[in-house]
Write an enzyme that holds these catalytic residues in place. Structure first.
Site, mmCIF file in Angstrom:
data_model
loop_
_atom_site.group_PDB
_atom_site.id
_atom_site.type_symbol
_atom_site.label_atom_id
_atom_site.label_comp_id
_atom_site.label_asym_id
_atom_site.label_seq_id
_atom_site.Cartn_x
_atom_site.Cartn_y
_atom_site.Cartn_z
ATOM 1 N N HIS A 105 37.447 42.011 2.893
ATOM 2 C CA HIS A 105 37.044 40.610 2.712
ATOM 3 C C HIS A 105 38.234 39.662 2.831
ATOM 4 O O HIS A 105 38.390 38.718 2.063
ATOM 5 C CB HIS A 105 36.304 40.418 1.382
ATOM 6 C CG HIS A 105 34.922 40.980 1.412
ATOM 7 N ND1 HIS A 105 33.860 40.415 0.743
ATOM 8 C CD2 HIS A 105 34.403 42.066 2.037
ATOM 9 C CE1 HIS A 105 32.765 41.118 0.948
ATOM 10 N NE2 HIS A 105 33.075 42.145 1.739
ATOM 11 N N ASP B 96 34.733 45.813 8.050
ATOM 12 C CA ASP B 96 33.579 45.769 7.141
ATOM 13 C C ASP B 96 32.503 44.893 7.795
ATOM 14 O O ASP B 96 32.553 43.676 7.692
ATOM 15 C CB ASP B 96 34.031 45.186 5.795
ATOM 16 C CG ASP B 96 32.926 45.154 4.753
ATOM 17 O OD1 ASP B 96 31.844 45.732 4.987
ATOM 18 O OD2 ASP B 96 33.137 44.522 3.706
ATOM 19 N N GLU C 294 23.827 42.026 5.241
ATOM 20 C CA GLU C 294 24.223 42.885 4.128
ATOM 21 C C GLU C 294 25.083 42.122 3.127
ATOM 22 O O GLU C 294 24.947 42.299 1.911
ATOM 23 C CB GLU C 294 24.991 44.101 4.662
ATOM 24 C CG GLU C 294 25.256 45.196 3.629
ATOM 25 C CD GLU C 294 26.582 45.066 2.898
ATOM 26 O OE1 GLU C 294 26.879 45.897 2.025
ATOM 27 O OE2 GLU C 294 27.344 44.108 3.193
ATOM 28 N N GLU C 295 25.971 41.267 3.637
ATOM 29 C CA GLU C 295 26.948 40.604 2.781
ATOM 30 C C GLU C 295 26.346 39.540 1.872
ATOM 31 O O GLU C 295 27.017 38.991 1.011
ATOM 32 C CB GLU C 295 28.060 39.982 3.630
ATOM 33 C CG GLU C 295 28.894 40.975 4.422
ATOM 34 C CD GLU C 295 29.797 41.830 3.548
ATOM 35 O OE1 GLU C 295 29.769 41.669 2.309
ATOM 36 O OE2 GLU C 295 30.551 42.662 4.096
ATOM 37 N N ASP D 101 29.705 52.735 5.407
ATOM 38 C CA ASP D 101 30.332 51.445 5.121
ATOM 39 C C ASP D 101 31.825 51.637 4.863
ATOM 40 O O ASP D 101 32.370 52.734 5.054
ATOM 41 C CB ASP D 101 29.638 50.794 3.914
ATOM 42 C CG ASP D 101 29.631 49.276 3.967
ATOM 43 O OD1 ASP D 101 30.658 48.687 4.365
ATOM 44 O OD2 ASP D 101 28.612 48.667 3.594
ATOM 45 N N HIS E 14 26.207 47.952 8.656
ATOM 46 C CA HIS E 14 25.772 46.557 8.795
ATOM 47 C C HIS E 14 26.586 45.800 9.839
ATOM 48 O O HIS E 14 27.793 45.982 9.984
ATOM 49 C CB HIS E 14 25.721 45.835 7.451
ATOM 50 C CG HIS E 14 27.025 45.620 6.742
ATOM 51 N ND1 HIS E 14 27.841 44.543 7.002
ATOM 52 C CD2 HIS E 14 27.635 46.311 5.753
ATOM 53 C CE1 HIS E 14 28.897 44.587 6.211
ATOM 54 N NE2 HIS E 14 28.802 45.656 5.441
#
Length: 361
Positions: free
Chosen positions: A325, A182, A214-215, A237, A68
């Site tokens: 994150h 990510d 995606e998130e 991923d 992504h």
């Protein structure tokens, strides 16, 4: 800074690009630039996911690899009278990693540097120092004196806000630090797999996809998979390692540098058993190190791909990544190289006979 080779230059370009969910234009253009020499054509779904197609040596099954494009970030919701920006997280954030962190506010007039405001400890009571500060009460300081000046800078509700962190090769050159691993790392793996397959034979048609959003719910993977109608799919991923202080083997099993993670299940997907068996056979045959892991929370693009159309046997192949994150995360280059190698060998073996064998109940 360490001199960058071709792979590191690509990783830097991908991670430096700014692109929160719904605003992935920068990383999409970088991915297009790098993958275009190795594919037959590039198309897009109507949400903006990039789809690179490479036809193999025969008219075989359709194989989808998805990384992504988007990264977790924020969005401007309003500007107060004093010029401070109030914001909304876009993607999953833990509030404690945000205070005093630098960000980039993207506007039509150019990018603006800001910082998530924080109180100095001198004026905090002992009780206040012990309590986490609510994310909803945070603000971003761009140095504006009032709302009008902030608007003159180009700030308006809806602007994307992106974490700021420079791509860095650590003192141990196998350790790499950057924002947005990510999941720009997944996009990079797709690109490198296409590069290695350019002159090699593969008995299928491969679709390398940079998905959007995606998130915030695996949205681009859903639209792209409906467009492609793949026979087999892989979400490439990042995954959670268990090799830092405070993380136990009950939280995560993997370590950086020990190979790609084969995800048995996460909150959105049970790995297809036939596909999992095949992937492990490929890894063992080619002596590629790997780690079996599970993730009780979260999910990858496989979560929506595997339930598209009549169902698509899917599996998540991830790279252990520290500090997911947050403003900066860390990977091991050996894991990157081994993940690319595994993906390439997997694709080489997916002819029509093998896919039928995998899908058979």
């Amino acid at each position: 800074m360490t001199k960058l080779d071709e792979t590191l230059s690509m990783l830097k370009a991908l991670t430096d690009a700014k692109g929160i969910p719904g605003d992935e234009a920068e990383p999409r253009e970088v991915m297009k630039t790098y993958i275009e020499p190795y594919c037959d054509e590039i198309t897009y779904d109507n949400l903006g996911s990039l789809i690179a197609k490479k036809t193999g040596s025969q008219d075989g099954p359709k194989i989808m690899m998805a990384g992504h494009l988007d990264e977790v970030g924020f969005m401007v919701t309003r500007i107060d009278d004093k010029g401070f920006i109030r914001f909304q997280p876009v993607g999953g954030w833990w509030g404690q990693v945000l205070l005093a962190q630098r960000v980039t506010v993207m506007t039509d007039k150019g990018n603006i540097t800001g910082i998530v405001g924080s109180k100095p400890p001198h004026i905090l009571s002992p009780e206040a120092r012990k309590k986490p500060f609510p994310l909803k009460d945070m603000y971003i300081d761009i140095g504006a004196t009032d709302r009008e000046e902030a608007m003159e800078f180009g700030v308006e509700p809806g602007n994307s806000i992106v974490p700021y962190s420079e791509f860095t090769v650590m003192s141990n050159p196998k350790m790499l630090l950057a924002k947005a691993f990510d999941n720009r790392i997944g996009c990079a793996i797709v690109i490198d797999a296409f590069r290695q397959l350019k002159d090699g034979k593969h008995p299928n048609t491969v679709y390398g996809v940079g998905t959007v959003q995606e998130e915030v719910g695996l949205r681009g993977a859903k639209t792209a998979s409906h467009l492609i109608e793949p026979d087999i799919a892989f979400a490439i991923d990042t995954g959670i390692p268990g090799d830092t202080p405070g993380v136990t083997d009950r939280d995560a099993l993997s370590s950086l540098g020990k190979g790609p993670q084969i995800i048995l299940y996460d909150a959105r997907t049970l790995a297809h058993r036939g596909l999992r068996k095949y992937v492990l056979e490929v890894a063992n045959k080619n002596k590629i190190p790997y780690q079996l892991d599970t993730t009780a929370g979260g999910g990858t693009d496989a979560g929506t791909i595997h339930i598209s159309h009549e169902g698509v046997p899917s599996l998540s192949i991830t790279m252990a990544t520290r500090y997911l994150h947050t403003h900066a995360s860390m990977i091991h280059r050996d894991d990157y190289e081994n993940t690319v190698k595994l993906v390439v060998e997997i694709i080489k073996g997916l002819d029509e006979k093998k896919v039928k064998e995998i899908i058979k109940p």
